[in-house]
Scaffold this motif. Structure first.
Motif, PDB file in Angstrom:
ATOM      1  N   ALA A  73       9.423 -20.967   1.174  1.00 18.03           N
ATOM      2  CA  ALA A  73       8.665 -21.657   0.134  1.00 18.03           C
ATOM      3  C   ALA A  73       9.545 -21.954  -1.078  1.00 18.03           C
ATOM      4  O   ALA A  73      10.544 -21.276  -1.318  1.00 18.03           O
ATOM      5  N   THR A  74       9.146 -22.946  -1.846  1.00 19.90           N
ATOM      6  CA  THR A  74       9.849 -23.307  -3.075  1.00 19.90           C
ATOM      7  C   THR A  74       9.061 -22.748  -4.244  1.00 19.90           C
ATOM      8  O   THR A  74       7.943 -23.191  -4.510  1.00 19.90           O
ATOM      9  N   TYR A  75       9.644 -21.786  -4.963  1.00 18.53           N
ATOM     10  CA  TYR A  75       8.941 -21.086  -6.026  1.00 18.53           C
ATOM     11  C   TYR A  75       9.200 -21.722  -7.383  1.00 18.53           C
ATOM     12  O   TYR A  75      10.306 -22.197  -7.670  1.00 18.53           O
ATOM     13  N   GLU A  76       8.176 -21.688  -8.222  1.00 15.97           N
ATOM     14  CA  GLU A  76       8.306 -22.158  -9.599  1.00 15.97           C
ATOM     15  C   GLU A  76       8.908 -21.043 -10.453  1.00 15.97           C
ATOM     16  O   GLU A  76       8.932 -19.879 -10.059  1.00 15.97           O
ATOM     17  N   SER A  77       9.355 -21.454 -11.624  1.00 12.01           N
ATOM     18  CA  SER A  77       9.960 -20.495 -12.543  1.00 12.01           C
ATOM     19  C   SER A  77       8.967 -19.383 -12.854  1.00 12.01           C
ATOM     20  O   SER A  77       7.809 -19.642 -13.176  1.00 12.01           O
ATOM     21  N   GLY A  78       9.443 -18.167 -12.774  1.00 10.24           N
ATOM     22  CA  GLY A  78       8.591 -17.021 -13.078  1.00 10.24           C
ATOM     23  C   GLY A  78       7.948 -16.391 -11.866  1.00 10.24           C
ATOM     24  O   GLY A  78       7.285 -15.352 -11.979  1.00 10.24           O
TER      25      GLY A  78
END
Lengths: 113, 110
Positions: free
Chosen positions: A55-60
């Protein structure tokens, strides 16, 4: 259109435990997303669930805390690991169809004690 | 079947125009109605409405709920290009579940 179901719809968990939320859509979709919503706040994108890859995670947000699986084009899971009360929230699955329309699931309400 | 329907699906206006977006719902055990503005992938919360007839206002945006008509409107006055976005309506119903509309796509032309 796309009809999305989420399981469980709600849960109460003890801190330190993990919960896996399932998202099932009734048709093959290109994109699947996971969001979190705190009361009265905006939806926060956690990650984009990619079919057949990480998966591509967002900042944080990190994979160790929110592992995500997407084994096929209609199903994804989000795990909330080692939960703390700060993880209490509504978790929403969303999909984007080939036509570019975005649909949201009914949400999973999580309370961590 | 619980559902939320938004209209129009899309709208193109000129800067300075006033727009009205509609959201109608059929949701069991209505708890609240929420409006969001979506420019990228994460919708931004605008308003939460729970009581009929009470207008909520934030700058040029305002919204009101009509529980009798099972609907809500979102008004944007003196539109600007920065208002271009998809506006989402969601209703919280029985079992604290959310039902989202598919949004109204607003484009404001300079």
């Amino acid at each position: 259109s796309a009809v999305i179901s989420q399981k469980p719809s709600r849960d109460i968990c003890q801190r330190g435990t993990s919960l896996t939320i399932q998202c099932q859509v009734d048709s093959q979709v290109t994109m699947m997303f996971w969001y979190r919503q705190q009361p009265g706040q905006s939806l926060t994108l956690i990650a984009t669930a990619n079919q057949g890859s990480e998966a591509t995670y967002e900042s944080g947000f990190v994979i160790d805390k929110f592992p995500i699986s997407r084994p096929n084009l209609t199903f994804s899971t989000l795990t909330v690991s080692n939960m703390s009360p700060e993880d209490s929230s509504i978790y929403l699955c969303s999909v984007e169809t080939r036509r570019g329309t975005q649909y949201f699931g009914p949400g999973t309400r999580l309370l961590v004690l | 079947e619980d559902k939320v329907v938004q209209s129009p699906l899309s709208l193109v206006v000129h800067e300075g125009d006033t727009v009205t977006l509609n959201c109608s719902y059929e949701v069991t055990n209505f708890r609240s109605l929420l409006w969001y503005k979506q420019e990228k992938k994460a919708p931004t919360f605008l308003f939460m409405l729970t009581s009929s007839g009470i207008e909520k206002k934030s700058g040029r945006l305002s919204s009101i709920l009509d529980k009798k008509e099972l609907s809500s409107i979102l008004n944007i006055t003196a539109t600007q290009t920065g208002d271009s976005a998809i506006y989402l309506c969601a209703v919280e119903g029985a079992g604290n579940q959310f039902y989202f509309g598919t949004g109204t796509s607003l484009t404001v032309i300079p």
